[in-house]
Design a protein around this motif. Structure first.
Motif, short mmCIF file in Angstrom:
data_model
loop_
_atom_site.label_atom_id
_atom_site.label_comp_id
_atom_site.label_asym_id
_atom_site.label_seq_id
_atom_site.Cartn_x
_atom_site.Cartn_y
_atom_site.Cartn_z
N PHE A 100 53.75 30.41 44.17
CA PHE A 100 55.11 29.62 43.72
C PHE A 100 56.25 30.39 43.35
CE2 PHE A 100 57.56 27.90 40.36
CZ PHE A 100 57.90 26.64 40.57
N ARG A 112 52.09 24.69 50.53
CA ARG A 112 52.09 25.17 49.29
C ARG A 112 50.46 25.81 49.08
NH1 ARG A 112 55.12 22.61 44.13
NH2 ARG A 112 57.18 23.23 44.65
N ALA A 116 49.28 24.20 43.52
CA ALA A 116 50.62 24.26 43.24
C ALA A 116 51.15 23.10 42.61
CB ALA A 116 51.50 25.05 44.15
N ALA A 120 52.66 22.35 38.76
CA ALA A 120 54.19 22.43 39.02
C ALA A 120 54.99 22.58 37.64
CB ALA A 120 54.42 21.24 40.15
#
Length: 507
Positions: A100, A112, A116, A120
């Motif tokens: 990230f 991603r 992730a 977030a």
């Protein structure tokens, strides 16, 4: 829970009606299932044989290495299952966090890192408490106690990275030194109580999911996937995978490719490149890929058509009315005239022309366009030959297969196309119900699970949700991203190319 006899007596005392057995939960679980028409099996089976070791849920090369690293550490330190699970989850949290920081937004060519999205909020806030983030379930990065090992496990065993067992164990092809050198720092991060996003930025070039191509773990996995010595093992799964990678790399090297399934898929299905190019004409798997790519158009047509039909069911709808709605979308013409209006499917030299692709790109209404795709695909049953035809047809004469469609349309040539559509609607509804019933399961609590979105009773239909209409994955996108993240391919300026090291491996 009431005893069965008590529940029965209680039910009888209420206006003389038995409400249901007390030993099972009342009701029917109608959670939607997958593959309602079951037309995907042949394509899925062929792709599994053509791309062993990569699936539609394995887009990241570095998870192969990470799970091998965890397996190595667990074996060497004697970790029991619970401790190994915790280590694996913490390591995946660390990998997601570093990735990230390197790419806060998803890359155009790579999804991603796993987890992730679930992390977030923490990542954007700049702090990840690992003990909280790694707990499986609500609030954590994953629901499974083994993190994302499950989706990769079969591929890792296939490739010899891991052995079989209830927990990750090193396999015969695992390079322990390479995964330590490439990802060892992830285990150090996994031991920390708190990860500060700002402190991870300097690690992205080494540990991000996109960075494996420049690291020892990526070089090892590239050799394992491409298997330079597999050519001597004709017919083996490793040799087939190598041929598929050679085919993909050759198309990338000779065509503008921005998306694998879209761009490479068309080269595999249509034109003379596979038979005239000095490299691809000697790749045995090329013929199978052509047949599979062509068959997938028909599979996608059934999925799109069925999705459209289910979408028409609003409230309670008689089957006959659904059939009429389908018929109304089609021209008032005979089947013979309909077949005569189809585009050419092959050139004068027998090369497949992109008829299905052109039909799907047209502005015709979905039901008509997809029926044309099915009819066009059926025409190929008499045109394709050899291994291409075998891979295209699969099991012979199955319901909804190309031969079945071809036979139905030939028999119906004098009939009105709309009448054929009405009958086809009844056939599809009946098939979907048969398939749902064949997949039905009795739950531990006694309830019945019926995997369907469309239900029929006494000639009336109702739906609980809409059907998806996406194509069956050919694993080309996932194979491409895995090859890119272990250094065989590169994505620059919206196009793919083969790296120097990748060329050395596939030539």
């Amino acid at each position: 829970m009431a005893e069965p006899a008590a529940a029965l007596g209680e039910g009888l005392s209420q206006v003389g009606v038995v409400e249901g057995p007390g030993w099972s939960r009342p009701g029917l679980d109608v959670a939607a299932g997958r593959f309602p028409l079951s037309v995907e099996r042949h394509v899925g089976g062929m792709v599994e044989r053509l791309v062993p070791g990569v699936t539609t849920v394995t887009p990241h090369a570095r998870y192969y290495a990470l799970h091998g690293l965890v397996a190595t550490h667990a074996e060497e330190t004697g970790l029991a299952v619970p401790a190994a699970q915790t280590l694996l989850r913490r390591a995946e949290v660390a990998l997601a966090a570093v990735s990230f920081t390197h790419h806060p937004q998803a890359l155009a060519w790579l999804p991603r890192a796993h987890g992730a999205d679930a992390l977030a909020r923490r990542l954007e806030a700049g702090v990840v408490t690992v003990a909280e983030a790694e707990v499986p379930g609500k609030g954590g990065y994953v629901g499974n106690a083994w993190g994302f090992w499950g989706p990769y496990a079969g591929s890792e065993v296939e490739l010899g990275i891991l052995g079989t067992g209830p927990m990750p164990v090193p396999g015969p092809r695992l390079d322990r030194a390479a995964v330590r050198d490439g990802l060892g720092e992830v285990l150090e991060l996994a031991r920390q109580d708190t990860l500060y996003v700002g402190d991870l930025a300097s690690l992205g070039e080494r540990l991000c999911v996109c960075a494996g191509g420049d690291r020892p773990d990526g070089a090892w996995l590239a050799r394992l996937l491409c298997e330079p010595n597999a050519s001597a093992e004709a017919g083996s799964r490793a040799a087939t995978r190598r041929q598929t990678i050679q085919l993909l790399a050759r198309v990338v090297a000779t065509h503008p490719v921005s998306r694998f399934t879209q761009d490479v898929g068309q080269v595999l299905a249509f034109g003379d490149f596979l038979t005239t190019d000095p490299v691809t004409r000697d790749i045995d798997a090329a013929a199978a890929w052509r047949g599979v790519a062509l068959r997938n158009y028909a599979v996608g047509a059934w999925r799109r058509l069925w999705s459209w039909l289910v979408e028409q069911v609003d409230g309670l709808l008689p089957v006959e009315e659904l059939a009429d709605r389908f018929a109304e979308e089609l021209p008032d013409m005979t089947v013979d005239a309909f077949l005569s209006s189809l585009p050419a499917t092959q050139s004068t030299t027998g090369v497949p022309l992109p008829a299905e692709h052109a039909l799907r790109a047209s502005d015709e209404a979905l039901p008509l366009a997809e029926l044309r795709v099915l009819a066009t695909s059926a025409l190929r049953t008499g045109e394709l030959t050899g291994r291409v035809r075998d891979a295209f047809l699969g099991q012979r004469g199955v319901e909804l297969g190309p031969e079945w469609v071809q036979r139905r349309l030939e028999e119906a040539r004098p009939m009105n196309l709309r009448d054929v559509a009405r009958q086809l609607t009844h056939d599809l509804v009946a098939r979907s119900q048969r398939i749902a019933l064949s997949k039905a399961r009795r739950g531990a609590d006694g309830s019945l699970w019926l995997p369907t979105r469309l239900h029929e009773h006494a000639g009336l239909l109702y739906r609980t949700s809409k059907e998806g209409r996406g194509d069956v994955g050919l694993r080309l996108d996932q194979l491409g991203s895995v090859l890119a993240t272990c250094g065989v391919l590169r994505y620059d300026d919206q196009h793919w190319s083969v790296t120097r090291s990748g060329k050395a491996l596939v030539d």
